[in-house]
Scaffold this motif. Structure first.
Motif, PDB file in Angstrom:
ATOM      1  N   LEU A 244      56.413  -9.111  48.148  1.00 44.15           N
ATOM      2  CA  LEU A 244      57.558  -9.721  47.454  1.00 44.15           C
ATOM      3  C   LEU A 244      57.123 -10.391  46.149  1.00 44.15           C
ATOM      4  N   VAL A 245      55.950 -11.042  46.175  1.00 40.48           N
ATOM      5  CA  VAL A 245      55.451 -11.687  44.954  1.00 40.48           C
ATOM      6  C   VAL A 245      55.164 -10.644  43.880  1.00 40.48           C
ATOM      7  N   VAL A 246      54.538  -9.525  44.280  1.00 37.05           N
ATOM      8  CA  VAL A 246      54.251  -8.462  43.298  1.00 37.05           C
ATOM      9  C   VAL A 246      55.552  -7.895  42.728  1.00 37.05           C
ATOM     10  N   ILE A 247      56.554  -7.682  43.606  1.00 33.41           N
ATOM     11  CA  ILE A 247      57.849  -7.173  43.128  1.00 33.41           C
ATOM     12  C   ILE A 247      58.489  -8.161  42.152  1.00 33.41           C
ATOM     13  N   ALA A 248      58.407  -9.451  42.468  1.00 32.97           N
ATOM     14  CA  ALA A 248      58.995 -10.467  41.583  1.00 32.97           C
ATOM     15  C   ALA A 248      58.326 -10.453  40.207  1.00 32.97           C
ATOM     16  N   ILE A 249      56.991 -10.302  40.196  1.00 30.93           N
ATOM     17  CA  ILE A 249      56.263 -10.270  38.921  1.00 30.93           C
ATOM     18  C   ILE A 249      56.670  -9.039  38.104  1.00 30.93           C
ATOM     19  N   LEU A 250      56.709  -7.880  38.769  1.00 33.59           N
ATOM     20  CA  LEU A 250      57.063  -6.648  38.059  1.00 33.59           C
ATOM     21  C   LEU A 250      58.502  -6.675  37.552  1.00 33.59           C
ATOM     22  N   ALA A 251      59.422  -7.187  38.385  1.00 37.84           N
ATOM     23  CA  ALA A 251      60.828  -7.271  37.962  1.00 37.84           C
ATOM     24  C   ALA A 251      60.977  -8.201  36.754  1.00 37.84           C
ATOM     25  N   SER A 252      60.205  -9.300  36.751  1.00 33.18           N
ATOM     26  CA  SER A 252      60.251 -10.222  35.607  1.00 33.18           C
ATOM     27  C   SER A 252      59.731  -9.545  34.344  1.00 33.18           C
ATOM     28  N   LEU A 253      58.662  -8.752  34.487  1.00 31.46           N
ATOM     29  CA  LEU A 253      58.111  -8.056  33.320  1.00 31.46           C
ATOM     30  C   LEU A 253      59.113  -7.026  32.782  1.00 31.46           C
ATOM     31  N   MET A 254      59.787  -6.314  33.698  1.00 28.62           N
ATOM     32  CA  MET A 254      60.802  -5.352  33.250  1.00 28.62           C
ATOM     33  C   MET A 254      61.936  -6.059  32.527  1.00 28.62           C
ATOM     34  N   TYR A 255      62.332  -7.222  33.060  1.00 30.93           N
ATOM     35  CA  TYR A 255      63.417  -7.989  32.436  1.00 30.93           C
ATOM     36  C   TYR A 255      63.008  -8.445  31.027  1.00 30.93           C
ATOM     37  N   GLN A 256      61.741  -8.886  30.910  1.00 35.68           N
ATOM     38  CA  GLN A 256      61.245  -9.292  29.594  1.00 35.68           C
ATOM     39  C   GLN A 256      61.238  -8.107  28.628  1.00 35.68           C
ATOM     40  N   GLY A 257      60.905  -6.929  29.158  1.00 40.69           N
ATOM     41  CA  GLY A 257      60.926  -5.720  28.326  1.00 40.69           C
ATOM     42  C   GLY A 257      62.318  -5.434  27.796  1.00 40.69           C
ATOM     43  N   VAL A 258      63.336  -5.607  28.656  1.00 41.28           N
ATOM     44  CA  VAL A 258      64.721  -5.388  28.224  1.00 41.28           C
ATOM     45  C   VAL A 258      65.119  -6.421  27.169  1.00 41.28           C
ATOM     46  N   GLU A 259      64.662  -7.664  27.348  1.00 35.68           N
ATOM     47  CA  GLU A 259      64.989  -8.703  26.348  1.00 35.68           C
ATOM     48  C   GLU A 259      64.367  -8.388  24.986  1.00 35.68           C
ATOM     49  N   ARG A 260      63.127  -7.849  25.014  1.00 34.74           N
ATOM     50  CA  ARG A 260      62.496  -7.450  23.746  1.00 34.74           C
ATOM     51  C   ARG A 260      63.263  -6.292  23.113  1.00 34.74           C
ATOM     52  N   LEU A 261      63.744  -5.368  23.959  1.00 35.11           N
ATOM     53  CA  LEU A 261      64.560  -4.261  23.443  1.00 35.11           C
ATOM     54  C   LEU A 261      65.834  -4.799  22.814  1.00 35.11           C
ATOM     55  N   GLU A 262      66.446  -5.799  23.447  1.00 36.83           N
ATOM     56  CA  GLU A 262      67.653  -6.417  22.904  1.00 36.83           C
ATOM     57  C   GLU A 262      67.395  -7.010  21.521  1.00 36.83           C
ATOM     58  N   LYS A 263      66.271  -7.741  21.380  1.00 36.70           N
ATOM     59  CA  LYS A 263      65.961  -8.353  20.080  1.00 36.70           C
ATOM     60  C   LYS A 263      65.715  -7.285  19.024  1.00 36.70           C
ATOM     61  N   TRP A 264      65.044  -6.192  19.438  1.00 34.87           N
ATOM     62  CA  TRP A 264      64.758  -5.120  18.489  1.00 34.87           C
ATOM     63  C   TRP A 264      66.052  -4.446  18.018  1.00 34.87           C
ATOM     64  N   LEU A 265      66.975  -4.203  18.982  1.00 38.14           N
ATOM     65  CA  LEU A 265      68.234  -3.557  18.625  1.00 38.14           C
ATOM     66  C   LEU A 265      69.076  -4.442  17.716  1.00 38.14           C
ATOM     67  N   ILE A 266      69.083  -5.748  18.022  1.00 35.39           N
ATOM     68  CA  ILE A 266      69.851  -6.674  17.168  1.00 35.39           C
ATOM     69  C   ILE A 266      69.277  -6.690  15.754  1.00 35.39           C
ATOM     70  N   LYS A 267      67.936  -6.661  15.679  1.00 29.58           N
ATOM     71  CA  LYS A 267      67.280  -6.663  14.364  1.00 29.58           C
ATOM     72  C   LYS A 267      67.601  -5.389  13.585  1.00 29.58           C
ATOM     73  N   GLN A 268      67.628  -4.257  14.330  1.00 23.94           N
ATOM     74  CA  GLN A 268      67.886  -2.977  13.669  1.00 23.94           C
ATOM     75  C   GLN A 268      69.328  -2.840  13.209  1.00 23.94           C
ATOM     76  N   ASN A 269      70.253  -3.560  13.891  1.00 21.84           N
ATOM     77  CA  ASN A 269      71.673  -3.384  13.576  1.00 21.84           C
ATOM     78  C   ASN A 269      72.252  -4.611  12.895  1.00 21.84           C
TER      79      ASN A 269
END
Length: 269
Positions: A244-269
């Protein structure tokens, strides 16, 4: 530089300084809560205030994490579940956006499918697991489909709603210049729906993990979901909590990846 400009610059710098200070304070509080939680868990487990057999302790979970990291079993199970989750996330999100486009493109199709989408959205998708496994076989494809199907309908409904809520004046302006329906979608509807799509991505991170872990519960012989089931079967709850701890860490990293994608898209548009 005039006195008014100097005053404006000073206010702007003070505002930036306050934002940074707020971020630091938030981070300190988050770390504080995490540390208190770990200390409380370890202490109550060592003093047997909670059952150490069921709830284990952070030191035991960390010890298991290090031993699995050294012998390579951590990476073996982690990469399988991670790849299945990413595949399920991508398939569910892309198919959901494509269905949303079809619904936006054809009002007739939208009217026909509307009651079915409502029913499918209300249906607990996890219940479809046995049918998917029988239809596709007990392998990676079934598990990926479990991760995809759980986010597919909600993505289609949310993104379709965002497509419909785009300001019609944008479309009227484009149509007045002779733009086709596809050009209206590409130039106005799709870019204007980015915020809704990013929000859907964030929700789908968690949903994909749920679908894949449930799929591994049912058929897998490897992966983090399998470790949880195996740990339960042999009464090794340290292994369950470690997974469960490993899943929580990986899910958090994926969420951070989506947030970085959000910032990149906002910057591009």
């Amino acid at each position: 530089m005039s006195q008014k400009q100097q005053s404006d610059n000073s206010l702007f710098l003070n505002h930036i300084k306050k934002l940074k200070s707020d971020r630091r304070n938030t981070l300190y509080w988050q770390l504080f809560i995490f540390i208190v939680f770990i200390i409380t868990w370890e202490t109550t487990s060592r003093l047997a205030w909670i059952d150490p057999l069921i709830f284990s302790s952070p030191s035991k979970v960390a010890s298991l994490f290090l031993s699995n990291l050294v012998d390579g079993s951590l990476w073996f199970h982690l990469r399988i579940t991670l790849l299945e989750t990413i595949a399920g996330f991508v398939v569910g999100t892309v198919l959901g956006i494509f269905l949303a486009f079809l619904l936006w493109n054809s009002k007739k199709l939208s009217d026909v499918l509307d009651p079915y989408l409502v029913v499918l959205n209300a249906l607990p998708k996890v219940a479809l697991g046995p049918i998917i496994i029988v239809a596709l076989g007990p392998g990676y494809v079934s598990i990926i489909m479990m991760g995809a199907i759980i986010s597919f309908i909600i993505t289609a409904l949310v993104v379709y709603s965002a497509f419909r809520e785009v300001d019609p004046n944008y479309l009227k302006v484009l149509q007045s210049f002779g733009a086709t329906k596809w050009q209206c979608f590409k130039e106005a509807v799709f870019p204007a729906s980015f915020p809704a799509m990013i929000s859907t991505f964030k929700v789908n991170v968690g949903l994909s993990w749920v679908g894949v872990i449930v799929g591994e519960f049912l058929v897998a012989s490897k992966g983090l979901g399998y470790l949880i089931v195996y740990g339960f079967q042999v009464f090794n709850f340290t292994l369950v909590l470690y997974s469960l701890v490993v899943i929580a860490i990986l899910a958090s990293l994926m969420y951070q990846g989506v947030e970085r994608l959000e910032k990149w898209l906002i910057k591009q548009n």
